[in-house]
Design a protein around this motif. Sequence first.
Motif, PDB file in Angstrom:
ATOM      1  N   GLN A 125       0.707  -1.190   0.021  1.00 34.58           N
ATOM      2  CA  GLN A 125       0.152  -0.147  -0.097  1.00 34.58           C
ATOM      3  C   GLN A 125       0.531   1.213  -0.238  1.00 34.58           C
ATOM      4  N   THR A 126       1.647   1.362   0.595  1.00 33.29           N
ATOM      5  CA  THR A 126       2.950   2.750   0.911  1.00 33.29           C
ATOM      6  C   THR A 126       3.207   2.973  -0.637  1.00 33.29           C
TER       7      THR A 126
ATOM      8  N   ASP B 164       0.890   4.201  -2.891  1.00 33.51           N
ATOM      9  CA  ASP B 164       0.084   5.451  -2.819  1.00 33.51           C
ATOM     10  C   ASP B 164       2.009   6.458  -3.239  1.00 33.51           C
ATOM     11  N   LYS B 165       2.794   6.051  -2.722  1.00 34.15           N
ATOM     12  CA  LYS B 165       3.685   6.768  -3.200  1.00 34.15           C
ATOM     13  C   LYS B 165       4.536   7.207  -4.650  1.00 34.15           C
TER      14      LYS B 165
END
Length: 395
Positions: free
Chosen positions: A60-61, A64-65
């Motif tokens: 998820q990180t 998103d990034k």
Amino acid sequence: MSAGPTTKGALRHVLGHLLTPLLMCVGMGLAYLGAFHAPAPHDLRVDIVGSGPHAQVLAQTLQDKTAGALDVRTVPDRATATAHLRDRSSFGAYLPGGGQAASGATGARHVADGTTGGGPAADASPGPELLVASASSDTSAMAAEKVFTKVAATQGEPLKVTDVAPVSPGDPTGQGVFFLLVALSIGSYASVAVIGGAGAVLPMRIRALLAAGTSLVVSLIGAVFAGPLFHLVDRGLGGVWALAWLYCAGILLVGVGLHTYLKRWTTLGVMVLFVMLNFTSSGGIYRPELQPGFFGSLHAFWNGAGFVEGVRGHVYFDGQGLGRNVLVLALWFLAGAVLTVAAGRTEGRRAAAAAPVASRASAVSAAGARGRSEQGAKAQIEEDIEEEIEEAVGV
């Protein structure tokens, strides 16, 4: 006294012919720079191997990034990740470590031994590991490697890169198939200029047979390049030749059919179809995930992509996806055949319409007929010269 008008007429003639190379300059610049000048990933599918909270948070990180650059998903194990790489639905699979993979020098690639299970040799070391399949696209694999090298660095660990589908030793960059595509394309579309121009007086059925024969010769030359001469592939050469023949035959039939309608603009037309739009959407340098959307969308059905992806699937991925790519090439071949038949009928109608005019011309006085004949012959020669210039410029 006549030098002025003659010079002006000649100048207009030259300027008219300069239009073709100028259009080629604009077209090639728009196509190549538009497709290749700033490759960047978008929706590049990568997998995170693991099912626990750490894998979910990491996925998820990253999602998103990267703001749309990556399409990050989690898979439960190494075997599933390898299967995704081999069916070309993923371009990188990251094993975060903690018992998943052996560490190695940062960025160093290793060739997998062909196993896809999760035995001790595969999963018994704590270092992070990235699985890639360079045979599907070396540039996509490098894009994934760049991302996950940074991820591994945040863990304070070097990254081991394992190639589960390496390319042939004779094609270390994986782009040899693309340059084979270039050779086949030029041999095919340049032959269109000869068959359509010099062979225009021949019946369409003869020109179609010439196109079929020429495609066979060009494809055999390509097979020699791919196999014994440069060793671009180390297996499946017969299938590579068959794909090359189907690809070349499609180009030649489309080009011969188009010549009836486009005349001296045929070379420009086939360059747009089979160079400007074809090379840039083939996936031979960058796959759609690293290109602007227009060229990525063409990749789904253009004949160059059908050839490149067909060869990759046949040689490196046990035929995975081969049927779809053969269908793409077959549809282009069928389109060329239909266009050639339509062109033959068009020429037949034109000849039938011209017959009464020729009959009336034969009834006039011998002197008048001779004068008109000479004038018509002169006009035909001038037209042939113009067309020859346009074809030569294009080739």
